[in-house]
Design an enzyme around this catalytic site. Sequence first.
Site, PDB file in Angstrom:
ATOM      1  N   TYR A   1       0.866  -1.172   0.000  1.00 47.89           N
ATOM      2  CA  TYR A   1       0.000   0.000   0.000  1.00 47.89           C
ATOM      3  C   TYR A   1       0.904   1.224   0.000  1.00 47.89           C
ATOM      4  O   TYR A   1       2.072   1.151   0.403  1.00 47.89           O
ATOM      5  CB  TYR A   1      -1.010   0.013   1.144  1.00 47.89           C
ATOM      6  CG  TYR A   1      -0.515   0.115   2.582  1.00 47.89           C
ATOM      7  CD1 TYR A   1       0.473   1.010   2.975  1.00 47.89           C
ATOM      8  CD2 TYR A   1      -1.111  -0.663   3.585  1.00 47.89           C
ATOM      9  CE1 TYR A   1       0.874   1.120   4.302  1.00 47.89           C
ATOM     10  CE2 TYR A   1      -0.708  -0.565   4.901  1.00 47.89           C
ATOM     11  CZ  TYR A   1       0.288   0.342   5.258  1.00 47.89           C
ATOM     12  OH  TYR A   1       0.695   0.441   6.558  1.00 47.89           O
ATOM     13  N   THR A   2       0.337   2.361  -0.470  1.00 44.42           N
ATOM     14  CA  THR A   2       1.160   3.564  -0.566  1.00 44.42           C
ATOM     15  C   THR A   2       1.448   4.172   0.808  1.00 44.42           C
ATOM     16  O   THR A   2       2.500   4.772   1.008  1.00 44.42           O
ATOM     17  CB  THR A   2       0.482   4.610  -1.468  1.00 44.42           C
ATOM     18  OG1 THR A   2      -0.877   4.749  -1.030  1.00 44.42           O
ATOM     19  CG2 THR A   2       0.507   4.171  -2.924  1.00 44.42           C
TER      20      THR A   2
ATOM     21  N   GLU B   1       2.172  -0.865  -6.286  1.00 40.67           N
ATOM     22  CA  GLU B   1       1.739   0.033  -5.206  1.00 40.67           C
ATOM     23  C   GLU B   1       0.230   0.241  -5.335  1.00 40.67           C
ATOM     24  O   GLU B   1      -0.261   0.611  -6.407  1.00 40.67           O
ATOM     25  CB  GLU B   1       2.446   1.390  -5.299  1.00 40.67           C
ATOM     26  CG  GLU B   1       3.885   1.383  -4.831  1.00 40.67           C
ATOM     27  CD  GLU B   1       4.041   1.394  -3.298  1.00 40.67           C
ATOM     28  OE1 GLU B   1       3.016   1.484  -2.578  1.00 40.67           O
ATOM     29  OE2 GLU B   1       5.198   1.296  -2.845  1.00 40.67           O
TER      30      GLU B   1
HETATM   31 ZN   LIG Z   1       5.741  -1.351   0.658  1.00 41.44          ZN
END
Ligand SMILES: [Zn+2]
Length: 254
Positions: free
Chosen positions: A37-38, A101
């Site tokens: 995840y970002t 991402e």
């Molecule tokens: Zn990461």
Amino acid sequence: MSHARPPDNRPAGRLLASPNFGERRFRRRPDCLILHYTGMPTGESALKLLLDPASQVSAHYFVWEDGRVDQLVDESDRAWHAGVGSWKGETDLNSASIGIEIVNPGHDGGCPPFPDRQIAATIDLAQDICSRWNIAPERVLAHSDVAPARKRDPGEAFPWEALCRAGVGYWIEPAPLTGGPLFGHEEEGAPVRALQAMLALYGYGVDLTGVYNRQTRLVLAAFQRHFRAQRVDGEADESTVATLKALIERLERA
Ligand SMILES: [Zn+2]
């Protein structure tokens, strides 16, 4: 650039070249997919970072909440997303993997759910990558799997089960939650070593010390985030151990 082909009902993604990449070491062929995840308040802020040469970070793909998929690095190149890590004894995971991402503020943002459209897009993208590169289901990993001491993403809110149902990754129904921790902190003995050996056999970077130490508990927390998200406390309980055993046994039968 080879670009993923989104279904017609999804807004088209863009090619946005990140400067943050290099050559895969020994021209290694990627055989692993790492999901992130970002972990930032907005997708825009995360994307800006991944395109900034000063950040020294990137990923091959960037999945927005609405399902748009931007490509930042060519799959044949080595994107800089995994950092220091370990899986199956291998430490240069950037050379070994393709990185995605997924926009989500993560733990710092309260672990909000991933929208259905975003997960559908992630599944389509991962299916495409895994089939083209022949990536085994058990090598679709969380960033936290390869870097349990540093990373928690994509987090316990990430729907691994939904991915698995769609043929992406490896996951089984976890054993029911029962009982508390099997070991006390810093407890030493053969059962602790056996647990560490199972975690290492599955792929985690853990030393076989025979001591129920901090590293072991960080790895257990990473395991739980991916495979037994009902309770992520980093403690070895019966359900965690049984789930790990079942994953290994099913893999060995395959
Ligand atoms: Zn990461």
